[in-house]
Write a protein that holds these residues in place. Sequence first.
Motif, short mmCIF file in Angstrom:
data_model
loop_
_atom_site.label_atom_id
_atom_site.label_comp_id
_atom_site.label_asym_id
_atom_site.label_seq_id
_atom_site.Cartn_x
_atom_site.Cartn_y
_atom_site.Cartn_z
N ALA A 131 29.22 -41.44 12.71
CA ALA A 131 29.72 -42.77 12.34
C ALA A 131 29.06 -43.25 11.05
CB ALA A 131 29.44 -43.76 13.46
N TYR A 132 27.79 -42.92 10.88
CA TYR A 132 27.08 -43.32 9.66
C TYR A 132 27.70 -42.67 8.43
CZ TYR A 132 23.36 -43.23 6.15
OH TYR A 132 22.65 -43.31 4.96
N HIS A 133 28.02 -41.39 8.53
CA HIS A 133 28.63 -40.71 7.39
C HIS A 133 30.04 -41.23 7.12
CE1 HIS A 133 25.22 -37.99 7.78
NE2 HIS A 133 25.51 -37.57 6.57
N MET A 134 30.72 -41.62 8.16
CA MET A 134 32.04 -42.25 7.99
C MET A 134 31.88 -43.55 7.19
SD MET A 134 34.71 -43.30 11.02
CE MET A 134 36.41 -43.75 10.66
N GLN A 135 30.82 -44.30 7.50
CA GLN A 135 30.55 -45.55 6.78
C GLN A 135 30.23 -45.28 5.32
OE1 GLN A 135 28.03 -48.94 8.45
NE2 GLN A 135 26.54 -47.99 7.09
N LYS A 136 29.41 -44.27 5.06
CA LYS A 136 29.05 -43.94 3.67
C LYS A 136 30.27 -43.51 2.87
CE LYS A 136 25.69 -40.90 4.29
NZ LYS A 136 24.59 -39.97 3.91
N ALA A 137 31.15 -42.76 3.52
CA ALA A 137 32.32 -42.22 2.82
C ALA A 137 33.29 -43.30 2.38
CB ALA A 137 33.04 -41.21 3.71
N GLU A 138 33.18 -44.49 2.97
CA GLU A 138 34.08 -45.58 2.59
C GLU A 138 33.84 -46.05 1.16
OE1 GLU A 138 33.26 -48.52 5.53
OE2 GLU A 138 34.31 -47.46 7.16
N LYS A 139 32.63 -45.81 0.64
CA LYS A 139 32.28 -46.33 -0.69
C LYS A 139 31.85 -45.24 -1.66
CE LYS A 139 30.77 -50.81 1.14
NZ LYS A 139 29.65 -51.78 1.26
N ALA A 140 32.18 -43.99 -1.37
CA ALA A 140 31.73 -42.89 -2.23
C ALA A 140 32.82 -41.85 -2.40
CB ALA A 140 30.47 -42.25 -1.65
N ASP A 141 32.71 -41.13 -3.53
CA ASP A 141 33.60 -39.99 -3.78
C ASP A 141 32.96 -38.68 -3.35
OD1 ASP A 141 35.59 -41.64 -5.14
OD2 ASP A 141 34.12 -41.76 -6.77
N GLU A 142 31.64 -38.72 -3.15
CA GLU A 142 30.90 -37.52 -2.76
C GLU A 142 29.64 -37.95 -2.03
OE1 GLU A 142 28.69 -33.60 -4.75
OE2 GLU A 142 29.93 -34.91 -5.99
N LEU A 143 29.25 -37.17 -1.02
CA LEU A 143 28.03 -37.43 -0.26
C LEU A 143 27.06 -36.26 -0.43
CD1 LEU A 143 29.55 -38.65 3.15
CD2 LEU A 143 28.97 -40.04 1.15
N ILE A 144 25.79 -36.60 -0.61
CA ILE A 144 24.74 -35.58 -0.65
C ILE A 144 23.60 -36.06 0.25
CG2 ILE A 144 23.07 -34.32 -2.07
CD1 ILE A 144 24.90 -34.81 -4.48
N ASP A 145 23.18 -35.22 1.18
CA ASP A 145 22.05 -35.52 2.04
C ASP A 145 20.90 -34.57 1.70
OD1 ASP A 145 23.70 -37.33 3.28
OD2 ASP A 145 23.68 -36.34 5.25
N ILE A 146 19.69 -35.10 1.67
CA ILE A 146 18.49 -34.27 1.49
C ILE A 146 17.77 -34.26 2.83
CG2 ILE A 146 16.41 -33.88 0.14
CD1 ILE A 146 18.94 -33.95 -1.57
N TRP A 147 17.72 -33.10 3.46
CA TRP A 147 17.11 -32.97 4.79
C TRP A 147 15.96 -31.98 4.77
CZ3 TRP A 147 21.89 -32.07 8.51
CH2 TRP A 147 22.66 -33.24 8.55
N GLY A 148 15.06 -32.13 5.72
CA GLY A 148 14.04 -31.13 5.94
C GLY A 148 14.66 -29.87 6.52
N ALA A 149 14.04 -28.73 6.24
CA ALA A 149 14.61 -27.45 6.68
C ALA A 149 14.67 -27.36 8.21
CB ALA A 149 13.78 -26.30 6.13
N ASP A 150 13.88 -28.18 8.92
CA ASP A 150 13.90 -28.14 10.38
C ASP A 150 15.20 -28.72 10.95
OD1 ASP A 150 13.03 -30.59 9.30
OD2 ASP A 150 12.09 -31.20 11.18
N HIS A 151 16.04 -29.32 10.10
CA HIS A 151 17.33 -29.85 10.54
C HIS A 151 18.48 -28.89 10.23
CE1 HIS A 151 14.97 -33.57 10.50
NE2 HIS A 151 15.85 -34.05 11.35
N SER A 152 18.17 -27.66 9.87
CA SER A 152 19.21 -26.73 9.43
C SER A 152 20.27 -26.49 10.52
CB SER A 152 18.59 -25.39 9.01
OG SER A 152 17.91 -24.79 10.10
N GLY A 153 19.88 -26.58 11.79
CA GLY A 153 20.82 -26.31 12.87
C GLY A 153 21.94 -27.33 12.98
N THR A 154 21.77 -28.50 12.39
CA THR A 154 22.79 -29.55 12.52
C THR A 154 23.71 -29.64 11.30
OG1 THR A 154 21.33 -31.25 11.62
CG2 THR A 154 21.28 -30.92 14.00
N VAL A 155 23.45 -28.82 10.28
CA VAL A 155 24.24 -28.91 9.05
C VAL A 155 25.71 -28.63 9.31
CG1 VAL A 155 24.64 -27.88 6.78
CG2 VAL A 155 22.30 -28.36 7.53
N LYS A 156 25.99 -27.54 10.02
CA LYS A 156 27.37 -27.12 10.20
C LYS A 156 28.20 -28.19 10.92
CE LYS A 156 28.09 -22.75 10.84
NZ LYS A 156 28.17 -21.39 11.42
#
Length: 582
Positions: free
Chosen positions: A342-367
């Motif tokens: 839902a948060y990314h849906m909110q961000k997408a309302e005001k952007a043409d592109e999204l970029i997230d910077i995550w720690g490598a320990d979150h790699s399992g949730t990227v897909k």
Amino acid sequence: MSETHTLYAAFAEKIDAVLAALEAEGTLPPDTPRHNVSVEPPRDSSHGDLATNAAMVLAKQAKTNPRALAEKIVEHLDRDALIESAEIAGPGFINLRLAPIVWREEIAAIAALGDAYGKSTMGQGKRVNVEYVSANPTGPMHMGHCRGAVVGDALASLLEYAGHEVTREYYVNDAGSQVDTLARSAHLRYREALGEDIGEIPEGYYPGAYLVSVGEDAKSEFGDRYQAADEAEWLPIFRAFAVERMMDMIKSDLGKLGIEHDVFASEAALQAAKKPEAAEAWLREHDLVYDGVLEAPKGKAPPEDWEPVELPLFRSTKYGDDQDRPIKKSGGKWTYFGADLAYHMQKAEKADELIDIWGADHSGTVKRIKAAVAALSEGDGKPIPFDVKLVQMVQLLRDGEPAKMSKRSGNFVTIADMVDEVGKDVVRFSMLTRKPEAQMDFDFAKVVEASKDNPVFYVQYAHARICSILRKADEQGIEPSGYSLELLGEDDLALVKQAAQFPREVEAAARAREPHRIAFYLYDLAAAFHAFWNLGNDDAEKRIIVAQQPDLSAARLFLSAQIGQVIRNGLALLGVEAVEEL
């Protein structure tokens, strides 16, 4: 002069004009696709200043062999006074050597553009949301957050410099169980501030001394009103109070790194506004969420207490995930994924592109989160490019031994500690001296070492050395001047060629979303300047200030000043000050 200045783009236009002329002559068929034609510096600088693969990629359309087409291209290029020579190499590559006037004009371009040299309009105002740090608001910023913070901030600056409209965002995870733990820990410190003996900090609470000041603030704010009150009364109040104080602390720590965000988005506010419900309804409407049962854990027998439960599942397998993912828990609360969706849906309302910077320990949730954003944006008729940059942890060394960090134990090194010890610029530049996906060590001794092996020092020293030379010239009454640039020789112009790479590096780094490329480039430029300066140790005629040759000295001083300008521009992109003395 336009804000965008890329010498290589100018010569790419010349190649394109030659290809258009060949079309007009009938050598190439009309409307021949040219998108695979490249014009860039050759890997080996001894081959020339530029190389193009035009003949290689277009020979088939011309119904001839690459070398024959290359000869036709070279015929046209030989007529250009700015091209000293055009030579065919190998099976049909064309190497170009540019006339010295091109490089002299580049020095003048750097001087004319100043701080804007390297800026680009490539982004065309595209709105890019860069979310970075987003640490849980349960304690001060520590080294586990530092690298992602610097990478995200430098990337945001790079994209702005390349013509994008950037929003720097921080997602405050203030709706989970960890915030209840924070509130209870803060209330305990509040009771301590009121004079209670609280004894040992209970297991599972946050024991860090940073909460002592929060307890004192709560005492000042509430008096003893909540000292003996039921938890149900004070928990929501202390949750909001503690989060606010923690975010003040986090913002202060980030400020020490020169980092400020435009937006702080609250997970609690997101849920209060029913954004996850709206996302679920939209996804159900598009058959992307259904009620189903999760499979038992794979690879081993299910736990004894495991039983199938029907949950709302997102069809993430449709987008390449290995299984569909629940957006709610069995108790009805949103999963982290459900809220994040839902948060990314909110961000997408005001952007043409999204970029997230995550720690490598979150790699399992990227897909799965990429799948969710793809589903939401495709269904809305506006696919949103979405990229997740994973940043490896930093091993902090002191006297060669790893420094242990643990937020729960309170035994960790904070960003504030680091900045106070070695300085903001050292921390920021150091975090960009390796690709973010690579492991790195941060050794307190090495990052302040005055040696070529320390990139921070080496680049800063190049700029300080230029400033020192200019001060010395001023004392001798020699003014840097661009009026005698024709006196510059091959060694001088070789340095210009290195500086002229900067606008191209900016665009390439922005396109790849890799700000560390700028740090690498600055190291190479600093090395080129130090080598240029060292030429004068063996040959007095190659010194920057040459006795009895004021015109040549003025030209080399002007050149040096522009190298300093490029270094300043690159360091500014990384949020690092270009010092004038070391």
